[in-house]
Design a protein around this motif. Structure first.
Motif, PDB file in Angstrom:
ATOM      1  N   GLY A  96       0.824  -1.207   0.000  1.00 15.67           N
ATOM      2  CA  GLY A  96       0.000   0.000   0.000  1.00 15.67           C
ATOM      3  C   GLY A  96       0.857   1.254   0.000  1.00 15.67           C
ATOM      4  O   GLY A  96       0.560   2.225  -0.708  1.00 15.67           O
ATOM      5  N   ALA A  97       1.941   1.233   0.776  1.00 12.73           N
ATOM      6  CA  ALA A  97       2.843   2.377   0.836  1.00 12.73           C
ATOM      7  C   ALA A  97       3.510   2.617  -0.519  1.00 12.73           C
ATOM      8  O   ALA A  97       3.620   3.759  -0.976  1.00 12.73           O
ATOM      9  CB  ALA A  97       3.897   2.157   1.921  1.00 12.73           C
ATOM     10  N   ALA A  98       3.943   1.539  -1.175  1.00 14.90           N
ATOM     11  CA  ALA A  98       4.585   1.664  -2.488  1.00 14.90           C
ATOM     12  C   ALA A  98       3.612   2.214  -3.523  1.00 14.90           C
ATOM     13  O   ALA A  98       3.976   3.056  -4.353  1.00 14.90           O
ATOM     14  CB  ALA A  98       5.147   0.314  -2.937  1.00 14.90           C
ATOM     15  N   LYS A  99       2.371   1.766  -3.460  1.00 13.60           N
ATOM     16  CA  LYS A  99       1.359   2.258  -4.396  1.00 13.60           C
ATOM     17  C   LYS A  99       1.077   3.741  -4.173  1.00 13.60           C
ATOM     18  O   LYS A  99       1.000   4.517  -5.132  1.00 13.60           O
ATOM     19  CB  LYS A  99       0.062   1.460  -4.258  1.00 13.60           C
ATOM     20  N   LEU A 100       0.932   4.154  -2.920  1.00  8.61           N
ATOM     21  CA  LEU A 100       0.648   5.555  -2.627  1.00  8.61           C
ATOM     22  C   LEU A 100       1.833   6.444  -3.002  1.00  8.61           C
ATOM     23  O   LEU A 100       1.653   7.520  -3.576  1.00  8.61           O
ATOM     24  CB  LEU A 100       0.295   5.744  -1.153  1.00  8.61           C
ATOM     25  N   ALA A 101       3.044   5.989  -2.705  1.00 13.30           N
ATOM     26  CA  ALA A 101       4.231   6.770  -3.080  1.00 13.30           C
ATOM     27  C   ALA A 101       4.301   6.949  -4.590  1.00 13.30           C
ATOM     28  O   ALA A 101       4.577   8.050  -5.082  1.00 13.30           O
ATOM     29  CB  ALA A 101       5.493   6.084  -2.561  1.00 13.30           C
ATOM     30  N   THR A 102       4.038   5.881  -5.327  1.00  9.36           N
ATOM     31  CA  THR A 102       4.053   5.957  -6.787  1.00  9.36           C
ATOM     32  C   THR A 102       3.009   6.948  -7.276  1.00  9.36           C
ATOM     33  O   THR A 102       3.286   7.784  -8.147  1.00  9.36           O
ATOM     34  CB  THR A 102       3.825   4.566  -7.396  1.00  9.36           C
ATOM     35  N   ALA A 103       1.803   6.882  -6.709  1.00  8.50           N
ATOM     36  CA  ALA A 103       0.730   7.806  -7.103  1.00  8.50           C
ATOM     37  C   ALA A 103       1.104   9.257  -6.798  1.00  8.50           C
ATOM     38  O   ALA A 103       0.666  10.174  -7.495  1.00  8.50           O
ATOM     39  CB  ALA A 103      -0.569   7.440  -6.397  1.00  8.50           C
ATOM     40  N   ALA A 104       1.947   9.469  -5.764  1.00  7.28           N
ATOM     41  CA  ALA A 104       2.384  10.808  -5.394  1.00  7.28           C
ATOM     42  C   ALA A 104       3.617  11.261  -6.176  1.00  7.28           C
ATOM     43  O   ALA A 104       4.157  12.339  -5.929  1.00  7.28           O
ATOM     44  CB  ALA A 104       2.679  10.867  -3.891  1.00  7.28           C
ATOM     45  N   GLY A 105       4.079  10.429  -7.127  1.00  7.81           N
ATOM     46  CA  GLY A 105       5.234  10.784  -7.948  1.00  7.81           C
ATOM     47  C   GLY A 105       6.569  10.500  -7.298  1.00  7.81           C
ATOM     48  O   GLY A 105       7.601  10.981  -7.753  1.00  7.81           O
ATOM     49  N   LEU A 106       6.575   9.695  -6.237  1.00 11.28           N
ATOM     50  CA  LEU A 106       7.816   9.361  -5.531  1.00 11.28           C
ATOM     51  C   LEU A 106       8.298   7.993  -5.982  1.00 11.28           C
ATOM     52  O   LEU A 106       7.523   7.096  -6.231  1.00 11.28           O
ATOM     53  CB  LEU A 106       7.569   9.362  -4.021  1.00 11.28           C
ATOM     54  N   GLY A 107       9.595   7.851  -6.043  1.00 11.78           N
ATOM     55  CA  GLY A 107      10.154   6.550  -6.392  1.00 11.78           C
ATOM     56  C   GLY A 107      10.846   6.552  -7.728  1.00 11.78           C
ATOM     57  O   GLY A 107      11.097   7.611  -8.270  1.00 11.78           O
ATOM     58  N   PRO A 108      11.198   5.378  -8.188  1.00 10.41           N
ATOM     59  CA  PRO A 108      10.461   4.133  -8.186  1.00 10.41           C
ATOM     60  C   PRO A 108      10.351   3.529  -6.780  1.00 10.41           C
ATOM     61  O   PRO A 108      11.295   3.554  -6.002  1.00 10.41           O
ATOM     62  CB  PRO A 108      11.264   3.221  -9.114  1.00 10.41           C
ATOM     63  N   ALA A 109       9.169   2.999  -6.482  1.00  8.53           N
ATOM     64  CA  ALA A 109       8.858   2.463  -5.164  1.00  8.53           C
ATOM     65  C   ALA A 109       8.777   0.938  -5.223  1.00  8.53           C
ATOM     66  O   ALA A 109       8.119   0.377  -6.095  1.00  8.53           O
ATOM     67  CB  ALA A 109       7.540   3.041  -4.668  1.00  8.53           C
ATOM     68  N   TYR A 110       9.445   0.291  -4.278  1.00 14.26           N
ATOM     69  CA  TYR A 110       9.499  -1.163  -4.212  1.00 14.26           C
ATOM     70  C   TYR A 110       8.942  -1.662  -2.879  1.00 14.26           C
ATOM     71  O   TYR A 110       9.035  -0.978  -1.862  1.00 14.26           O
ATOM     72  CB  TYR A 110      10.950  -1.658  -4.335  1.00 14.26           C
ATOM     73  N   ASN A 111       8.432  -2.869  -2.890  1.00 16.32           N
ATOM     74  CA  ASN A 111       7.956  -3.563  -1.700  1.00 16.32           C
ATOM     75  C   ASN A 111       8.935  -4.681  -1.372  1.00 16.32           C
ATOM     76  O   ASN A 111       9.382  -5.400  -2.263  1.00 16.32           O
ATOM     77  CB  ASN A 111       6.570  -4.160  -1.984  1.00 16.32           C
ATOM     78  N   VAL A 112       9.252  -4.849  -0.079  1.00 11.75           N
ATOM     79  CA  VAL A 112      10.100  -5.962   0.350  1.00 11.75           C
ATOM     80  C   VAL A 112       9.208  -7.153   0.703  1.00 11.75           C
ATOM     81  O   VAL A 112       8.406  -7.074   1.645  1.00 11.75           O
ATOM     82  CB  VAL A 112      10.989  -5.585   1.551  1.00 11.75           C
ATOM     83  N   LEU A 113       9.352  -8.222  -0.065  1.00  2.93           N
ATOM     84  CA  LEU A 113       8.593  -9.442   0.182  1.00  2.93           C
ATOM     85  C   LEU A 113       8.921  -9.997   1.569  1.00  2.93           C
ATOM     86  O   LEU A 113      10.077  -9.980   1.987  1.00  2.93           O
ATOM     87  CB  LEU A 113       8.933 -10.498  -0.871  1.00  2.93           C
ATOM     88  N   ASP A 114       7.925 -10.465   2.270  1.00  2.00           N
ATOM     89  CA  ASP A 114       8.057 -11.052   3.611  1.00  2.00           C
ATOM     90  C   ASP A 114       8.427 -10.039   4.690  1.00  2.00           C
ATOM     91  O   ASP A 114       8.543 -10.411   5.855  1.00  2.00           O
ATOM     92  CB  ASP A 114       9.055 -12.214   3.645  1.00  2.00           C
ATOM     93  N   GLY A 115       8.636  -8.774   4.337  1.00  6.05           N
ATOM     94  CA  GLY A 115       8.867  -7.732   5.318  1.00  6.05           C
ATOM     95  C   GLY A 115      10.002  -8.014   6.280  1.00  6.05           C
ATOM     96  O   GLY A 115      10.972  -8.675   5.950  1.00  6.05           O
ATOM     97  N   PHE A 116       9.864  -7.498   7.497  1.00  2.00           N
ATOM     98  CA  PHE A 116      10.904  -7.634   8.513  1.00  2.00           C
ATOM     99  C   PHE A 116      10.836  -8.984   9.217  1.00  2.00           C
ATOM    100  O   PHE A 116      11.857  -9.581   9.516  1.00  2.00           O
ATOM    101  CB  PHE A 116      10.778  -6.496   9.538  1.00  2.00           C
ATOM    102  N   GLU A 117       9.618  -9.486   9.457  1.00  2.00           N
ATOM    103  CA  GLU A 117       9.437 -10.722  10.224  1.00  2.00           C
ATOM    104  C   GLU A 117       8.811 -11.867   9.462  1.00  2.00           C
ATOM    105  O   GLU A 117       8.756 -12.985   9.971  1.00  2.00           O
ATOM    106  CB  GLU A 117       8.516 -10.493  11.417  1.00  2.00           C
ATOM    107  N   GLY A 118       8.249 -11.614   8.293  1.00  4.11           N
ATOM    108  CA  GLY A 118       7.581 -12.651   7.536  1.00  4.11           C
ATOM    109  C   GLY A 118       6.199 -12.966   8.068  1.00  4.11           C
ATOM    110  O   GLY A 118       5.755 -12.415   9.080  1.00  4.11           O
ATOM    111  N   GLY A 119       5.525 -13.844   7.369  1.00  2.00           N
ATOM    112  CA  GLY A 119       4.183 -14.250   7.778  1.00  2.00           C
ATOM    113  C   GLY A 119       4.223 -15.234   8.933  1.00  2.00           C
ATOM    114  O   GLY A 119       5.284 -15.645   9.399  1.00  2.00           O
ATOM    115  N   VAL A 120       3.056 -15.615   9.386  1.00  2.00           N
ATOM    116  CA  VAL A 120       2.936 -16.575  10.471  1.00  2.00           C
ATOM    117  C   VAL A 120       3.288 -17.962   9.939  1.00  2.00           C
ATOM    118  O   VAL A 120       2.742 -18.411   8.924  1.00  2.00           O
ATOM    119  CB  VAL A 120       1.505 -16.561  11.056  1.00  2.00           C
ATOM    120  N   GLY A 121       4.200 -18.634  10.609  1.00  2.00           N
ATOM    121  CA  GLY A 121       4.630 -19.965  10.192  1.00  2.00           C
ATOM    122  C   GLY A 121       3.730 -21.055  10.743  1.00  2.00           C
ATOM    123  O   GLY A 121       2.763 -20.784  11.465  1.00  2.00           O
TER     124      GLY A 121
END
Length: 141
Positions: A96-121
């Motif tokens: 969502g952050a990457a999409k909003l940044a792109t819409a605001a003309g910022l970036g190129p904006a990337y998303n980090v897969l699995d984030g800092f902690e990842g999903g629930v195992g």
């Protein structure tokens, strides 16, 4: 740009490599202050640039109405083509952050897969995937 409205997804390792090799790239952690304090934060000191910390939502889950303004305050400007890498807990809010940044003309904006902690195992816990599990630099805040 991906069909999703932002530059695309990166694995944690690809994100780190971008940060290491492009001195203009900025990591933006969009988790909450509580998450930064209790779980830890990425340590980008090895790149010579600090990460930015801009909450996507607050601790109650309410959206941050000043999100784009806070991104700009961290040094991002529309049209400057500065790569921005968004990180959250599991790689969902950062989309969502990457999409909003792109819409605001910022970036190129990337998303980090699995984030800092990842999903629930399978054990019901986080931490088997993501930035920290990959062995990338992090610290307690």
């Amino acid at each position: 740009m991906s069909a999703d409205g932002y530059a695309g997804d990166l694995t944690p390792q690809q994100a780190w490599e971008l940060l290491e090799h492009d001195e203009r790239a900025l990591l933006v952690d969009v988790r909450t202050d509580g998450e930064w304090t209790t779980v830890g934060v990425p340590d980008t000191s090895g790149t010579g640039r600090p990460a930015a910390f801009v909450e996507w939502v607050d601790g109650t889950g309410r959206p941050n109405p000043a999100f784009v303004d806070e991104l700009r305050a961290s040094g991002l400007e529309p049209g400057d083509e500065r790569p921005v890498v968004f990180l959250c807990r599991s790689g969902v809010r950062s989309v969502g952050a990457a999409k909003l940044a792109t819409a605001a003309g910022l970036g190129p904006a990337y998303n980090v897969l699995d984030g800092f902690e990842g999903g629930v195992g399978p054990d019901g816990r986080r931490g088997t995937t993501g930035w920290r599990a990959t062995g990338l630099p992090w610290r307690q805040r």
